[in-house]
Design a protein around this motif. Structure first.
Motif, PDB file in Angstrom:
ATOM      1  N   HIS A  24       9.705   7.098  10.134  1.00 27.84           N
ATOM      2  CA  HIS A  24       9.584   8.363   9.305  1.00 27.84           C
ATOM      3  C   HIS A  24       9.990   9.526  10.301  1.00 27.84           C
ATOM      4  O   HIS A  24      10.662  10.460   9.987  1.00 27.84           O
ATOM      5  CB  HIS A  24       8.208   8.580   8.860  1.00 27.84           C
ATOM      6  CG  HIS A  24       7.941   7.995   7.560  1.00 27.84           C
ATOM      7  ND1 HIS A  24       8.723   8.361   6.353  1.00 27.84           N
ATOM      8  CD2 HIS A  24       6.969   7.250   6.812  1.00 27.84           C
ATOM      9  CE1 HIS A  24       8.284   7.720   5.160  1.00 27.84           C
ATOM     10  NE2 HIS A  24       7.276   7.007   5.531  1.00 27.84           N
ATOM     11  N   VAL A  50       4.573  11.435  -2.648  1.00 29.29           N
ATOM     12  CA  VAL A  50       3.236  10.982  -2.601  1.00 29.29           C
ATOM     13  C   VAL A  50       3.759   9.431  -1.824  1.00 29.29           C
ATOM     14  O   VAL A  50       4.240   8.847  -2.269  1.00 29.29           O
ATOM     15  CB  VAL A  50       2.482  10.535  -3.728  1.00 29.29           C
ATOM     16  CG1 VAL A  50       1.426   9.690  -3.772  1.00 29.29           C
ATOM     17  CG2 VAL A  50       2.070  11.825  -4.450  1.00 29.29           C
ATOM     18  N   CYS A  52       3.301   7.921   2.714  1.00 33.37           N
ATOM     19  CA  CYS A  52       2.949   8.515   4.018  1.00 33.37           C
ATOM     20  C   CYS A  52       3.572   9.624   4.428  1.00 33.37           C
ATOM     21  O   CYS A  52       3.060  10.367   5.253  1.00 33.37           O
ATOM     22  CB  CYS A  52       3.340   7.293   4.929  1.00 33.37           C
ATOM     23  SG  CYS A  52       2.168   6.030   4.917  1.00 33.37           S
ATOM     24  N   HIS A  69       3.357  11.579  -7.644  1.00 34.96           N
ATOM     25  CA  HIS A  69       3.994  10.475  -7.140  1.00 34.96           C
ATOM     26  C   HIS A  69       5.072  10.068  -8.020  1.00 34.96           C
ATOM     27  O   HIS A  69       4.992   9.960  -9.475  1.00 34.96           O
ATOM     28  CB  HIS A  69       2.735   9.260  -7.545  1.00 34.96           C
ATOM     29  CG  HIS A  69       2.908   8.087  -6.677  1.00 34.96           C
ATOM     30  ND1 HIS A  69       4.118   7.744  -5.726  1.00 34.96           N
ATOM     31  CD2 HIS A  69       2.515   6.859  -6.815  1.00 34.96           C
ATOM     32  CE1 HIS A  69       4.113   6.632  -5.263  1.00 34.96           C
ATOM     33  NE2 HIS A  69       3.075   5.879  -5.842  1.00 34.96           N
ATOM     34  N   GLY A  93       9.462   7.604  -0.602  1.00 34.14           N
ATOM     35  CA  GLY A  93       9.452   6.252  -0.199  1.00 34.14           C
ATOM     36  C   GLY A  93       9.856   5.286  -1.372  1.00 34.14           C
ATOM     37  O   GLY A  93      10.084   5.390  -2.484  1.00 34.14           O
ATOM     38  N   ASP A  94       9.673   3.918  -1.281  1.00 35.54           N
ATOM     39  CA  ASP A  94      10.216   2.846  -2.034  1.00 35.54           C
ATOM     40  C   ASP A  94       9.291   2.642  -3.039  1.00 35.54           C
ATOM     41  O   ASP A  94       9.457   2.368  -4.519  1.00 35.54           O
ATOM     42  CB  ASP A  94      10.357   1.497  -1.391  1.00 35.54           C
ATOM     43  CG  ASP A  94       9.418   0.898  -0.405  1.00 35.54           C
ATOM     44  OD1 ASP A  94       8.771   1.976   0.170  1.00 35.54           O
ATOM     45  OD2 ASP A  94       9.474  -0.140  -0.149  1.00 35.54           O
ATOM     46  N   GLY A  95       7.794   2.693  -2.981  1.00 36.97           N
ATOM     47  CA  GLY A  95       6.803   2.715  -4.169  1.00 36.97           C
ATOM     48  C   GLY A  95       7.092   4.052  -4.971  1.00 36.97           C
ATOM     49  O   GLY A  95       7.332   4.058  -6.269  1.00 36.97           O
ATOM     50  N   ASP A  96       7.237   5.269  -4.272  1.00 36.01           N
ATOM     51  CA  ASP A  96       7.515   6.524  -5.105  1.00 36.01           C
ATOM     52  C   ASP A  96       8.769   6.525  -5.760  1.00 36.01           C
ATOM     53  O   ASP A  96       8.678   6.598  -7.189  1.00 36.01           O
ATOM     54  CB  ASP A  96       7.539   7.382  -3.948  1.00 36.01           C
ATOM     55  CG  ASP A  96       7.478   8.923  -4.395  1.00 36.01           C
ATOM     56  OD1 ASP A  96       6.294   9.336  -4.919  1.00 36.01           O
ATOM     57  OD2 ASP A  96       8.348   9.761  -4.683  1.00 36.01           O
ATOM     58  N   ASN A 122      10.599   0.907   3.160  1.00 34.11           N
ATOM     59  CA  ASN A 122      10.013  -0.114   4.343  1.00 34.11           C
ATOM     60  C   ASN A 122       9.354  -1.217   3.795  1.00 34.11           C
ATOM     61  O   ASN A 122       8.424  -1.827   4.318  1.00 34.11           O
ATOM     62  CB  ASN A 122       9.057   0.690   5.085  1.00 34.11           C
ATOM     63  CG  ASN A 122       7.946   1.508   4.009  1.00 34.11           C
ATOM     64  OD1 ASN A 122       7.830   0.904   3.054  1.00 34.11           O
ATOM     65  ND2 ASN A 122       7.025   2.440   4.634  1.00 34.11           N
ATOM     66  N   VAL A 124       7.032  -1.789   1.668  1.00 33.19           N
ATOM     67  CA  VAL A 124       5.656  -1.715   1.220  1.00 33.19           C
ATOM     68  C   VAL A 124       5.163  -0.272   0.757  1.00 33.19           C
ATOM     69  O   VAL A 124       5.826   0.422   1.194  1.00 33.19           O
ATOM     70  CB  VAL A 124       4.752  -2.222   2.443  1.00 33.19           C
ATOM     71  CG1 VAL A 124       4.919  -3.759   2.591  1.00 33.19           C
ATOM     72  CG2 VAL A 124       4.999  -1.321   3.527  1.00 33.19           C
ATOM     73  N   GLY A 126       3.266   2.081   2.143  1.00 30.58           N
ATOM     74  CA  GLY A 126       2.669   2.223   3.500  1.00 30.58           C
ATOM     75  C   GLY A 126       1.241   2.807   3.430  1.00 30.58           C
ATOM     76  O   GLY A 126       0.201   2.447   3.701  1.00 30.58           O
ATOM     77  N   MET A 127       1.046   3.991   2.573  1.00 26.06           N
ATOM     78  CA  MET A 127      -0.035   4.920   2.581  1.00 26.06           C
ATOM     79  C   MET A 127      -1.289   4.190   1.972  1.00 26.06           C
ATOM     80  O   MET A 127      -2.402   4.525   2.510  1.00 26.06           O
ATOM     81  CB  MET A 127       0.259   6.202   1.855  1.00 26.06           C
ATOM     82  CG  MET A 127      -0.942   7.298   1.824  1.00 26.06           C
ATOM     83  SD  MET A 127      -0.542   8.373   0.791  1.00 26.06           S
ATOM     84  CE  MET A 127      -1.445   9.770   1.916  1.00 26.06           C
TER      85      MET A 127
HETATM   86  C1  LIG Z   1      -0.176   8.635  -9.919  1.00 21.50           C
HETATM   87  C2  LIG Z   1      -0.461   8.068  -8.661  1.00 21.50           C
HETATM   88  N1  LIG Z   1      -0.931   6.547  -8.537  1.00 21.50           N
HETATM   89  C3  LIG Z   1      -0.953   6.029  -7.501  1.00 21.50           C
HETATM   90  C4  LIG Z   1      -1.142   6.787  -6.427  1.00 21.50           C
HETATM   91  C5  LIG Z   1      -1.653   6.206  -4.966  1.00 21.50           C
HETATM   92  N2  LIG Z   1      -0.579   5.926  -3.785  1.00 21.50           N
HETATM   93  C6  LIG Z   1      -0.530   7.162  -2.953  1.00 21.50           C
HETATM   94  S1  LIG Z   1       0.898   6.885  -1.876  1.00 21.50           S
HETATM   95  C7  LIG Z   1       1.223   5.280  -2.784  1.00 21.50           C
HETATM   96  C8  LIG Z   1       2.636   4.341  -2.427  1.00 21.50           C
HETATM   97  C9  LIG Z   1       3.497   5.246  -1.426  1.00 21.50           C
HETATM   98  O1  LIG Z   1       4.366   4.130  -1.143  1.00 21.50           O
HETATM   99  P1  LIG Z   1       5.741   4.469  -0.709  1.00 21.50           P
HETATM  100  O2  LIG Z   1       6.515   5.408  -1.688  1.00 21.50           O
HETATM  101  O3  LIG Z   1       6.429   3.444  -0.518  1.00 21.50           O
HETATM  102  O4  LIG Z   1       5.622   5.350   0.724  1.00 21.50           O
HETATM  103  P2  LIG Z   1       5.191   5.039   2.104  1.00 21.50           P
HETATM  104  O5  LIG Z   1       3.560   5.269   2.029  1.00 21.50           O
HETATM  105  O6  LIG Z   1       5.465   3.699   2.321  1.00 21.50           O
HETATM  106  O7  LIG Z   1       5.909   5.823   2.859  1.00 21.50           O
HETATM  107  C10 LIG Z   1       0.538   5.083  -4.106  1.00 21.50           C
HETATM  108  C11 LIG Z   1       0.430   3.918  -4.745  1.00 21.50           C
HETATM  109  C12 LIG Z   1      -1.045   8.195  -6.532  1.00 21.50           C
HETATM  110  N3  LIG Z   1      -1.153   8.950  -5.395  1.00 21.50           N
HETATM  111  N4  LIG Z   1      -0.796   8.917  -7.731  1.00 21.50           N
END
Ligand SMILES: Cc1ncc(C[n+]2csc(CCOP(=O)(O)OP(=O)(O)O)c2C)c(N)n1
Ligand code: SF4
Lengths: 245, 358
Positions: A24, A50, A52, A69, A93-96, A122, A124, A126-127
């Protein structure tokens, strides 16, 4: 004595909260350098995700909005539609981007919204402690795939750069990494190109980064870089996938 | 300008333009899709922004982004769409952004129906999204009033830096009535440079702005919530609006009703008056803040035996009526929630059933 290395003006004079070996920080610096070089700090709005990078705005010195998010591309759409003169980027991020925000990114890209997305893959979440993401590699162990990602059960990892490149709307889509200095130089050029396309009002642009999360991978920074090179680069090849012309 | 005959939904779209709001994001849903259809044509004519988003979830954040850089922006939707926007409404409230929402309510829960309803009262006035927040909620009873409320909503949203919701029912959206648009010009917000992410170059002050809702520190989050509460308390002091009907009579029953339902109640009150039976009404025009004191005062009047909340729902506003009356009089509810509107006769029968001395 001449100073050969200085902090870009767009980067805040602040230590970051990122773990040692996390990519990052390097990506932040490249972004700041590009913004300085293009002279656009005074008309740039960043959107923090939302994840890391939720506090990314603490490390930059220009206007920022903080997203819910996955919703950053919709916010960027709102900003660019009412203020096309502003330079807007989402940092996700990839979850986002690839999970909860999949609808927002696909439709923003398909409308050809004139903003730039920095996509940090990444593999996963991360946060929240390293849970499985849509980008987790087959067999990769995470806190919610303790036996390794079972593709029979949850499908294959999503290749975002390729997926978005399949859209018919013109765009600039590239995958880069900052794992080694030689990659960093190319990555910075790609960010600059993406911003240039935005500045010219040409198209949507996205730079995906093959990134590391040593903390949640349970690896040292050096091991993490090696793991990413050996395992991620074959599945997530680098290169330009789509050009607007 | 004279009166013109207009459908409620189109009048709402025109009112926003007259109020100086040239940015509209929306997703189609019955019974208010005419607003989007109207504005898809009108916004380009006035150099404004029209965008049909991919979902109400996305629309909510398009509003966030646009309002976050200090531009006037609004949307219209109906119940299921507002549910999807509720995530963004929570974030918009937390980030203190002025956004105007119009909810042309339809029957629920779930897909419910497409006929008029007031079943989103709780959602509008008590939250819907997460966290401690309130919208300023206004409820029109005619197309003309919808126009006036939409026009008033933008300066109010900017005064409080808070989202405002116009809660109409399907009838307000679908009905054609004569309307008049005032030529009153609404000024642009003046304080946006203090908070909006409109680009540092456009501001005199050489500091960047942040639009956010995260406060990881407990003390800071407490302070933020206290500041929001102070704002809602100020709305309760300064923004309560209501209309009274036949309130100077020696009424035996007090009706509380809003929107389309209140129009039926007016006819019922007239009919009862003709028979020599006096009833009065308080019609809240703001649902948050709620006219607590006026209702308490009227209910306490000698001779008033019952307070009845008439609603197009299974009894939601009645809870606010109860907390207003504070047990001083018996409080009843009468309503329908399938999409039919009670007739004046039904209202008369209900009132009489709750009043002992006839
Ligand atoms: C609506 C909602 N669902 C779940 C979360 C919890 N949450 C916070 S960060 C995150 C995952 C982030 O992962 P990623 O986008 O891959 O970013 P990284 O942390 O790996 O940089 C989740 C599920 C949230 N904040 N809001
Ligand atoms: S948890 Fe992973 S992604 Fe987050 S800062 Fe640490 S190394 Fe980086």
């Amino acid at each position: 004595m001449a100073k050969t290395y200085r902090k870009p003006e767009a980067l805040a004079d602040q230590p970051t909260h990122y773990c040692p070996g996390c990519t990052h920080g390097v990506i932040h610096r490249l972004l700041a350098e590009v913004i300085d070089e293009l002279g656009i700090r005074g008309r740039t709005v960043g959107i923090a995700p939302v994840g890391c990078a939720v506090l990314a705005y603490n490390y930059f010195t220009f206007d920022f909005q903080e997203a819910a998010h996955g919703r950053a591309p919709a916010m960027a759409t709102g900003i660019k539609r009412v203020r096309p003169d502003l330079m807007v980027f989402t940092y996700q991020g990839d979850g986002d981007l690839a999970s909860i925000g999949m609808a927002e990114i696909i439709h923003a890209a398909n409308r050809g919204e004139k903003f730039t997305t920095i996509f940090v893959n990444n593999t996963v979440y991360g946060m929240t402690g390293g849970q499985m993401a849509p980008t987790t590699l087959p067999g990769q162990r995470t806190t919610t795939s303790p036996g390794g990602r079972n593709v029979q059960d949850v499908g294959m990892p999503v290749k975002i750069a390729e997926l978005l490149s399949a859209l018919q709307t013109p765009a600039y889509i590239t995958r880069q990494t900052v794992l080694k200095p030689k990659y960093i130089v190319r990555a910075k050029k790609a960010i600059k190109k993406a911003f240039q396309y935005q500045m010219d009002g040409r198209c949507f642009s996205l730079v995906e980064f093959v990134s590391t999360c040593p903390t949640n991978w349970g690896k040292t920074p050096v091991e993490a870089i090696q793991w990413a090179e050996e395992n991620m680069l074959p599945y997530y090849p680098l290169g330009e996938f789509k050009l607007p012309d | 300008m004279g009166k013109i005959l207009m459908k409620g939904n189109e009048a709402i779209g025109e009112a926003a333009i007259r109020a100086g709001c040239l940015n509209y994001f929306a997703y189609p849903i019955t019974p208010q899709s005419e607003v989007a259809e109207y504005l898809s044509r009108r916004m380009p004519e006035v150099g404004g922004v029209f965008l049909q988003g991919e979902s109400e979830v996305a629309v909510g954040y398009m509003l966030f982004g646009a309002a976050g850089c200090g531009e006037r922006v609004f949307t219209t939707s109906s119940s299921p769409g507002i549910s999807l926007m509720s995530e963004a409404i929570s974030y918009i409230s937390a980030a203190e952004l002025p956004v105007v929402f119009v909810n042309i309510v339809r029957g629920g829960p779930g897909l419910g129906g497409i006929l008029p309803s007031q079943a989103d009262y709780f959602q509008a006035t008590k939250g819907g999204g997460h966290g401690d927040y309130h919208l300023l909620v206004m409820a029109p009873a005619s197309v003309q009033e919808a126009v006036e409320m939409v026009m008033a909503a933008f300066p109010l949203a900017e005064k409080y830096r808070n989202p405002v919701m116009i809660l109409g029912d399907g009838l307000i959206g679908q009905m054609m009535e004569p309307v008049e648009f005032s030529d009153r010009l609404i000024s642009k917000p003046t304080n946006k440079d203090d908070w909006a992410t409109n680009g540092m170059d456009t501001r005199k002050r050489n500091a960047r702005n942040l639009v956010k809702s995260l406060f990881l520190d407990a003390v800071q989050l407490e302070e933020h919530n206290l500041a929001l509460k102070a704002k809602y308390d100020r709305m309760k002091q300064e923004e309560v609006r209501y209309e009274t009907y036949n309130i100077d009579s020696d009424f035996q029953a007090l009706i509380v009703s809003y929107g389309t339902m209140s129009r039926v109640c007016k006819t019922a009150i007239d009919n009862m008056k003709a028979e020599g039976f006096e009833t009065a009404m308080i019609r809240p025009q703001t649902l948050f803040p709620f006219p607590v004191q006026p209702i308490r005062q009227a209910a306490s009047k000698d001779g008033c035996e019952a307070v009845i909340s008439f609603e197009l729902s299974m009894g939601q506003m009645v809870e606010d009526v109860e907390r207003s009356v504070q047990g001083k009089r018996p409080v009843y509810w009468h309503g329908k929630a399938g999409g039919e509107i009670p007739t004046p006769e039904e209202v008369v029968d209900a009132v009489k059933s709750f009043v002992k001395t006839k």
